[in-house]
Design a protein around this motif. Structure first.
Motif, PDB file in Angstrom:
ATOM      1  N   MET A   1       0.837  -1.182   0.000  1.00  0.00           N
ATOM      2  CA  MET A   1       0.000   0.000   0.000  1.00  0.00           C
ATOM      3  C   MET A   1       0.882   1.245   0.000  1.00  0.00           C
ATOM      4  SD  MET A   1      -3.030   0.785   2.651  1.00  0.00           S
ATOM      5  CE  MET A   1      -3.233   2.435   3.193  1.00  0.00           C
ATOM      6  N   HIS A   2       0.575   2.196  -0.845  1.00  0.00           N
ATOM      7  CA  HIS A   2       1.399   3.388  -0.946  1.00  0.00           C
ATOM      8  C   HIS A   2       1.097   4.365   0.190  1.00  0.00           C
ATOM      9  CE1 HIS A   2      -2.223   4.923  -2.918  1.00  0.00           C
ATOM     10  NE2 HIS A   2      -1.781   6.132  -2.638  1.00  0.00           N
ATOM     11  N   VAL A   3       2.008   5.301   0.375  1.00  0.00           N
ATOM     12  CA  VAL A   3       1.892   6.311   1.420  1.00  0.00           C
ATOM     13  C   VAL A   3       1.399   7.610   0.781  1.00  0.00           C
ATOM     14  CG1 VAL A   3       3.191   7.677   3.100  1.00  0.00           C
ATOM     15  CG2 VAL A   3       3.753   5.267   2.756  1.00  0.00           C
ATOM     16  N   THR A   4       0.495   8.278   1.443  1.00  0.00           N
ATOM     17  CA  THR A   4       0.008   9.563   0.939  1.00  0.00           C
ATOM     18  C   THR A   4       0.693  10.712   1.682  1.00  0.00           C
ATOM     19  OG1 THR A   4      -1.811   9.766   2.527  1.00  0.00           O
ATOM     20  CG2 THR A   4      -2.263   8.551   0.465  1.00  0.00           C
ATOM     21  N   ALA A   5       0.721  11.854   1.024  1.00  0.00           N
ATOM     22  CA  ALA A   5       1.264  13.056   1.658  1.00  0.00           C
ATOM     23  C   ALA A   5       0.463  13.386   2.911  1.00  0.00           C
ATOM     24  CB  ALA A   5       1.249  14.220   0.670  1.00  0.00           C
ATOM     25  N   GLN A   6      -0.825  13.125   2.889  1.00  0.00           N
ATOM     26  CA  GLN A   6      -1.677  13.395   4.052  1.00  0.00           C
ATOM     27  C   GLN A   6      -1.273  12.531   5.242  1.00  0.00           C
ATOM     28  OE1 GLN A   6      -4.130  15.943   4.062  1.00  0.00           O
ATOM     29  NE2 GLN A   6      -3.770  15.595   6.239  1.00  0.00           N
ATOM     30  N   GLU A   7      -0.918  11.288   4.998  1.00  0.00           N
ATOM     31  CA  GLU A   7      -0.460  10.411   6.087  1.00  0.00           C
ATOM     32  C   GLU A   7       0.803  10.968   6.730  1.00  0.00           C
ATOM     33  OE1 GLU A   7      -0.737   5.898   5.511  1.00  0.00           O
ATOM     34  OE2 GLU A   7      -0.794   6.699   3.453  1.00  0.00           O
ATOM     35  N   ILE A   8       1.727  11.412   5.898  1.00  0.00           N
ATOM     36  CA  ILE A   8       2.971  11.991   6.405  1.00  0.00           C
ATOM     37  C   ILE A   8       2.673  13.251   7.204  1.00  0.00           C
ATOM     38  CG2 ILE A   8       5.138  13.092   5.725  1.00  0.00           C
ATOM     39  CD1 ILE A   8       5.201  11.102   3.342  1.00  0.00           C
ATOM     40  N   GLU A   9       1.843  14.109   6.643  1.00  0.00           N
ATOM     41  CA  GLU A   9       1.499  15.345   7.330  1.00  0.00           C
ATOM     42  C   GLU A   9       0.818  15.072   8.670  1.00  0.00           C
ATOM     43  OE1 GLU A   9      -1.001  19.509   6.769  1.00  0.00           O
ATOM     44  OE2 GLU A   9      -0.727  18.193   5.043  1.00  0.00           O
ATOM     45  N   ASP A  10      -0.136  14.181   8.680  1.00  0.00           N
ATOM     46  CA  ASP A  10      -0.854  13.871   9.914  1.00  0.00           C
ATOM     47  C   ASP A  10       0.090  13.336  10.985  1.00  0.00           C
ATOM     48  OD1 ASP A  10      -3.209  14.666   8.694  1.00  0.00           O
ATOM     49  OD2 ASP A  10      -3.932  12.618   8.355  1.00  0.00           O
ATOM     50  N   ARG A  11       0.970  12.443  10.596  1.00  0.00           N
ATOM     51  CA  ARG A  11       1.907  11.846  11.559  1.00  0.00           C
ATOM     52  C   ARG A  11       2.797  12.927  12.175  1.00  0.00           C
ATOM     53  NH1 ARG A  11       2.643   6.661  13.761  1.00  0.00           N
ATOM     54  NH2 ARG A  11       2.018   5.891  11.745  1.00  0.00           N
ATOM     55  N   ILE A  12       3.310  13.828  11.333  1.00  0.00           N
ATOM     56  CA  ILE A  12       4.193  14.887  11.823  1.00  0.00           C
ATOM     57  C   ILE A  12       3.430  15.859  12.714  1.00  0.00           C
ATOM     58  CG2 ILE A  12       5.553  16.897  11.119  1.00  0.00           C
ATOM     59  CD1 ILE A  12       6.375  15.219   8.618  1.00  0.00           C
ATOM     60  N   ARG A  13       2.306  16.352  12.220  1.00  0.00           N
ATOM     61  CA  ARG A  13       1.554  17.368  12.974  1.00  0.00           C
ATOM     62  C   ARG A  13       0.991  16.837  14.297  1.00  0.00           C
ATOM     63  NH1 ARG A  13       0.950  22.143  10.430  1.00  0.00           N
ATOM     64  NH2 ARG A  13       1.213  22.194   8.174  1.00  0.00           N
ATOM     65  N   ASN A  14       0.730  15.547  14.382  1.00  0.00           N
ATOM     66  CA  ASN A  14       0.230  14.958  15.625  1.00  0.00           C
ATOM     67  C   ASN A  14       1.337  14.714  16.650  1.00  0.00           C
ATOM     68  OD1 ASN A  14      -2.493  14.912  14.899  1.00  0.00           O
ATOM     69  ND2 ASN A  14      -2.276  12.936  13.873  1.00  0.00           N
ATOM     70  N   ALA A  15       2.585  14.803  16.206  1.00  0.00           N
ATOM     71  CA  ALA A  15       3.703  14.479  17.092  1.00  0.00           C
ATOM     72  C   ALA A  15       4.472  15.702  17.596  1.00  0.00           C
ATOM     73  CB  ALA A  15       4.673  13.540  16.377  1.00  0.00           C
ATOM     74  N   ILE A  16       4.592  16.736  16.758  1.00  0.00           N
ATOM     75  CA  ILE A  16       5.408  17.892  17.137  1.00  0.00           C
ATOM     76  C   ILE A  16       4.735  19.185  16.687  1.00  0.00           C
ATOM     77  CG2 ILE A  16       7.605  16.635  17.096  1.00  0.00           C
ATOM     78  CD1 ILE A  16       8.150  17.872  14.331  1.00  0.00           C
ATOM     79  N   PRO A  17       5.109  20.310  17.310  1.00  0.00           N
ATOM     80  CA  PRO A  17       4.592  21.600  16.835  1.00  0.00           C
ATOM     81  C   PRO A  17       5.247  21.939  15.497  1.00  0.00           C
ATOM     82  CG  PRO A  17       6.158  21.934  18.629  1.00  0.00           C
ATOM     83  CD  PRO A  17       5.962  20.451  18.492  1.00  0.00           C
ATOM     84  N   VAL A  18       4.447  22.345  14.545  1.00  0.00           N
ATOM     85  CA  VAL A  18       4.940  22.627  13.193  1.00  0.00           C
ATOM     86  C   VAL A  18       4.707  24.096  12.863  1.00  0.00           C
ATOM     87  CG1 VAL A  18       4.629  22.117  10.740  1.00  0.00           C
ATOM     88  CG2 VAL A  18       4.512  20.266  12.430  1.00  0.00           C
ATOM     89  N   SER A  19       5.790  24.787  12.499  1.00  0.00           N
ATOM     90  CA  SER A  19       5.676  26.178  12.045  1.00  0.00           C
ATOM     91  C   SER A  19       5.461  26.241  10.537  1.00  0.00           C
ATOM     92  CB  SER A  19       6.944  26.957  12.389  1.00  0.00           C
ATOM     93  OG  SER A  19       7.171  26.962  13.771  1.00  0.00           O
TER      94      SER A  19
END
Length: 87
Positions: free
Chosen positions: A1-19
């Motif tokens: 199964m391929h990875v979506t940009a949304q999956e990457i974004e969600d994982r990052i934004r749920n883990a750390i503060p993003v500027s």
């Protein structure tokens, strides 16, 4: 199964503060090759290698399913300085 940009974004934004976050799919939509530019205060006090290891650990499940991944990581202060140079 391929990875979506949304999956990457969600994982990052749920883990750390993003500027600032840019995610680019270099695989024409098939989810096999991504690059990111990530700005976060979570990187304060960390060198580039420590930042990359941190992001790699954060995205380990997604990285296991893609072919290529590159990242540029900055603190908010570094990002502001970079933008000032460009303009």
């Amino acid at each position: 199964m391929h990875v979506t940009a949304q999956e990457i974004e969600d994982r990052i934004r749920n883990a750390i503060p993003v500027s600032h976050l840019e995610i680019e799919d270099h695989s024409s939509g098939c989810g096999e090759n991504y690059s990111i530019v990530l700005v976060s205060e979570a990187f304060d006090g960390k060198n580039t290698l420590a930042r990359h290891r941190f992001v790699n650990e954060l995205l380990k499940d997604e990285l296991a399913r893609i072919h290529a991944f590159s990242q540029k990581t900055y603190t908010p202060k570094q990002w502001e300085a970079l933008l000032a140079k460009v303009s």
